[in-house]
Design a protein around this motif. Structure first.
Motif, PDB file in Angstrom:
ATOM      1  N   SER A 136       0.832  -1.204   0.000  1.00 25.40           N
ATOM      2  CA  SER A 136       0.000   0.000   0.000  1.00 25.40           C
ATOM      3  C   SER A 136       0.866   1.253   0.000  1.00 25.40           C
ATOM      4  O   SER A 136       0.552   2.243  -0.668  1.00 25.40           O
ATOM      5  CB  SER A 136      -0.926   0.007   1.219  1.00 25.40           C
ATOM      6  OG  SER A 136      -1.871  -1.041   1.151  1.00 25.40           O
ATOM      7  N   ARG A 137       1.957   1.219   0.741  1.00 28.74           N
ATOM      8  CA  ARG A 137       2.860   2.374   0.763  1.00 28.74           C
ATOM      9  C   ARG A 137       3.498   2.602  -0.605  1.00 28.74           C
ATOM     10  O   ARG A 137       3.636   3.748  -1.055  1.00 28.74           O
ATOM     11  CB  ARG A 137       3.942   2.161   1.825  1.00 28.74           C
ATOM     12  CG  ARG A 137       3.468   2.406   3.246  1.00 28.74           C
ATOM     13  CD  ARG A 137       4.558   2.097   4.243  1.00 28.74           C
ATOM     14  NE  ARG A 137       4.249   2.632   5.561  1.00 28.74           N
ATOM     15  CZ  ARG A 137       4.973   2.397   6.644  1.00 28.74           C
ATOM     16  NH1 ARG A 137       6.042   1.621   6.566  1.00 28.74           N
ATOM     17  NH2 ARG A 137       4.638   2.926   7.806  1.00 28.74           N
ATOM     18  N   LYS A 140       0.852   4.087  -2.863  1.00 28.86           N
ATOM     19  CA  LYS A 140       0.625   5.504  -2.554  1.00 28.86           C
ATOM     20  C   LYS A 140       1.719   6.376  -3.168  1.00 28.86           C
ATOM     21  O   LYS A 140       1.438   7.440  -3.737  1.00 28.86           O
ATOM     22  CB  LYS A 140       0.586   5.703  -1.043  1.00 28.86           C
ATOM     23  CG  LYS A 140       0.440   7.160  -0.617  1.00 28.86           C
ATOM     24  CD  LYS A 140       0.508   7.300   0.894  1.00 28.86           C
ATOM     25  CE  LYS A 140       0.479   8.766   1.317  1.00 28.86           C
ATOM     26  NZ  LYS A 140       0.581   8.922   2.793  1.00 28.86           N
ATOM     27  N   TRP A 143       1.068   6.834  -6.898  1.00 31.28           N
ATOM     28  CA  TRP A 143      -0.023   7.781  -7.171  1.00 31.28           C
ATOM     29  C   TRP A 143       0.421   9.216  -6.901  1.00 31.28           C
ATOM     30  O   TRP A 143       0.098  10.132  -7.659  1.00 31.28           O
ATOM     31  CB  TRP A 143      -1.245   7.445  -6.315  1.00 31.28           C
ATOM     32  CG  TRP A 143      -1.991   6.215  -6.742  1.00 31.28           C
ATOM     33  CD1 TRP A 143      -2.174   5.069  -6.032  1.00 31.28           C
ATOM     34  CD2 TRP A 143      -2.667   6.004  -7.996  1.00 31.28           C
ATOM     35  NE1 TRP A 143      -2.905   4.153  -6.746  1.00 31.28           N
ATOM     36  CE2 TRP A 143      -3.232   4.703  -7.961  1.00 31.28           C
ATOM     37  CE3 TRP A 143      -2.846   6.780  -9.131  1.00 31.28           C
ATOM     38  CZ2 TRP A 143      -3.956   4.170  -9.018  1.00 31.28           C
ATOM     39  CZ3 TRP A 143      -3.579   6.250 -10.195  1.00 31.28           C
ATOM     40  CH2 TRP A 143      -4.125   4.966 -10.136  1.00 31.28           C
ATOM     41  N   GLN A 144       1.168   9.417  -5.832  1.00 34.34           N
ATOM     42  CA  GLN A 144       1.635  10.769  -5.515  1.00 34.34           C
ATOM     43  C   GLN A 144       2.602  11.288  -6.575  1.00 34.34           C
ATOM     44  O   GLN A 144       2.546  12.460  -6.962  1.00 34.34           O
ATOM     45  CB  GLN A 144       2.299  10.781  -4.137  1.00 34.34           C
ATOM     46  CG  GLN A 144       1.316  10.625  -2.986  1.00 34.34           C
ATOM     47  CD  GLN A 144       1.991  10.617  -1.636  1.00 34.34           C
ATOM     48  OE1 GLN A 144       3.148  10.191  -1.500  1.00 34.34           O
ATOM     49  NE2 GLN A 144       1.295  11.077  -0.611  1.00 34.34           N
ATOM     50  N   ALA A 174      -5.187   8.697  -4.445  1.00 35.12           N
ATOM     51  CA  ALA A 174      -4.089   8.786  -3.474  1.00 35.12           C
ATOM     52  C   ALA A 174      -4.629   9.001  -2.062  1.00 35.12           C
ATOM     53  O   ALA A 174      -4.106   8.434  -1.089  1.00 35.12           O
ATOM     54  CB  ALA A 174      -3.141   9.918  -3.856  1.00 35.12           C
ATOM     55  N   VAL A 177      -6.013   5.683  -0.795  1.00 34.37           N
ATOM     56  CA  VAL A 177      -4.918   4.780  -0.418  1.00 34.37           C
ATOM     57  C   VAL A 177      -4.306   5.219   0.911  1.00 34.37           C
ATOM     58  O   VAL A 177      -3.962   4.386   1.757  1.00 34.37           O
ATOM     59  CB  VAL A 177      -3.852   4.733  -1.529  1.00 34.37           C
ATOM     60  CG1 VAL A 177      -2.663   3.888  -1.093  1.00 34.37           C
ATOM     61  CG2 VAL A 177      -4.446   4.163  -2.818  1.00 34.37           C
ATOM     62  N   SER A 178      -4.176   6.539   1.116  1.00 37.17           N
ATOM     63  CA  SER A 178      -3.647   7.044   2.391  1.00 37.17           C
ATOM     64  C   SER A 178      -4.541   6.628   3.555  1.00 37.17           C
ATOM     65  O   SER A 178      -4.051   6.246   4.628  1.00 37.17           O
ATOM     66  CB  SER A 178      -3.533   8.572   2.345  1.00 37.17           C
ATOM     67  OG  SER A 178      -2.577   8.984   1.400  1.00 37.17           O
TER      68      SER A 178
END
Length: 458
Positions: A136-137, A140, A143-144, A174, A177-178
């Protein structure tokens, strides 16, 4: 030697110069310009006709006073202004640079857009590999990065409109996901909340001071009541008034008898007496003084308190009524609700312990001087020297029991807020506080990166 002379003839009217405007190449400028210089601009050095120089240090004379030269001798040099000749070349060079720069921006915009699309595809592929915290990190981050690339696309780019559409879409993803990462990082709180009772009655919020790292279990859900925890936002609102010049801590204020209600034994604020604003605020925190709280509500007013909290960034907190001790209701009780969340109370403590404002130290000194040591302090005192209690505000009534407590593990400081609805179980509250602090001790700071697991090659 060749020397440029000034000419009254407008240089921009010449056909060869118009051609220069069509050229975006500095070399092209030189090739167009040099063969077309008017012959009357040139004085040649017969001894060295191939040399082309411009000597800006040669002394010049007016035409009428120029000294005569002997027959057969080399002509005397006369300095003339070159500004009128050089200026067009500078303008054309700037134009050429501007056109080239804009062209590169357009090309870069297309490249950034296509790269962002590629990163989005990688993120979607990564999600298919699983939903672990590490993956997941990584998702993220992709996406960022895609969002940053799309934001860099210039408005002149052919991809600008598409980039703006994707920018909103990827930004939303994003954020989702965060939120998922925050939930995954906070999973350890669920079994702690479930121990010894109904987890739905519990709210836990934990943050590491000096970082953005926070964990939460139902921390955004308001508890059934704030009880004396409401005294923390009242102190925040008062210090906002002080920092904006609308109140003075050395001001003497009268404690109106209409604000009387029962207090804890040993409280030192009495009605029909006068105290400094500082002492009233401090005793409200350290003694959890109800009379002091009610007088401060009257001193500021509900609307001012709400506006101050809004200005401080705590829009989810409301102070709608005064406090009641055992049975005595003060006058002008108020019909609103006292409301906040564990997350927002924790953010208030974070602000205070970060010394963001000079006035924060006044509240911190009161928190450290807390008289009620039955909740957080008692929960952590047995964990010394590994865990140190460094301040607290407690609250308890028939609807809730809770505490917002600051503590230190190693070199890092933390703030935790815990509330339990419809409970008077101090032992359970202490156990939750202790278990959360011990988790931090055993697993390290909240902001430390986990050892990354390499994702499968996309």
């Amino acid at each position: 030697m060749i020397l440029f002379r000034s000419t009254a003839k407008p240089i921009w009217r010449q056909t060869w110069l118009r051609l220069l405007l069509l050229s975006s190449s500095t070399l092209g400028l030189a090739l167009l310009v040099m063969p077309r210089l008017p012959s009357e601009w040139i004085v040649a050095d017969q001894a060295n006709p191939a040399t082309v120089t411009v000597d800006t240090n040669v002394e010049s004379w007016p035409e009428s006073s120029a000294p005569e030269t002997a027959p057969g001798s080399a002509p005397l040099l006369r300095q003339v202004s070159t500004d009128g000749i050089i200026r067009p070349y500078l303008a054309l060079t700037q134009l050429s640079y501007g056109l080239t720069h804009r062209l590169l921006q357009k090309q870069q915009g297309v490249a950034s857009y296509e790269q962002a699309i590629g990163l989005a595809q990688q993120a979607l592929s990564l999600r298919q590999q699983g939903s672990t915290l590490e993956l997941s990190r990584q998702e993220k981050a992709l996406w960022q990065d895609a969002v940053h690339l799309l934001a860099s696309v210039d408005s002149d780019s052919a991809r600008y409109s598409q980039a703006q559409t994707k920018l909103k879409e990827y930004g939303t993803i994003a954020t989702v996901v965060s939120h998922r990462i925050n939930q995954q990082q906070s999973e350890f709180l669920a079994p702690i909340a479930a121990a010894n009772g109904n987890p739905n009655a519990v709210r836990i919020s934990l943050c590491q001071i000096g970082t953005d790292a926070c964990r939460s279990f139902r921390g955004n859900v308001p508890p059934a009541s704030l009880a004396s925890l409401v005294k923390l936002p009242i102190a925040i609102a008062l210090m906002h008034q002080v920092s904006t010049g609308k109140a003075d801590l050395d001001e003497q204020i009268y404690i109106d008898p209409s604000n009387f209600t029962e207090n804890a034994q040993g409280s030192k604020i009495f009605v029909d007496k006068t105290y400094t604003l500082r002492e009233v605020m401090v005793r409200m925190i350290t003694e959890s003084n109800n009379i002091a709280t009610n007088q401060l509500i009257d001193y500021m007013g509900h609307d001012t308190i709400s506006a101050a909290l809004q200005a401080e960034g705590f829009a989810g907190t409301r102070v709608g009524h005064k406090l009641v001790g055992d049975s005595t209701y003060p006058k002008s009780m108020g019909a609103g609700k006292n409301q906040s969340t564990a997350d927002e109370l924790t953010q208030m403590m974070m602000r205070i312990y970060s010394f963001t404002k000079d006035s924060d130290e006044e509240i911190l000194n009161a928190l450290v001087g807390q008289y009620d040591l039955d909740f957080g302090y008692r929960a952590l005192i047995k964990e010394k020297p590994n865990i140190f209690w460094i301040g607290e505000k407690t609250g308890q009534n028939s609807s809730v029991i809770g505490s917002t407590v600051a503590f230190k593990v190693g070199e890092e400081r933390y703030v935790m807020t815990v509330t339990i609805d419809k409970s008077a179980h101090q032992g359970r509250l202490r156990q939750i506080i202790r278990d959360v602090a011990k988790h931090v001790l055993e697993h390290g700071p909240l902001d430390q990166p986990l050892a990354p697991k390499v994702a499968k090659k996309l």
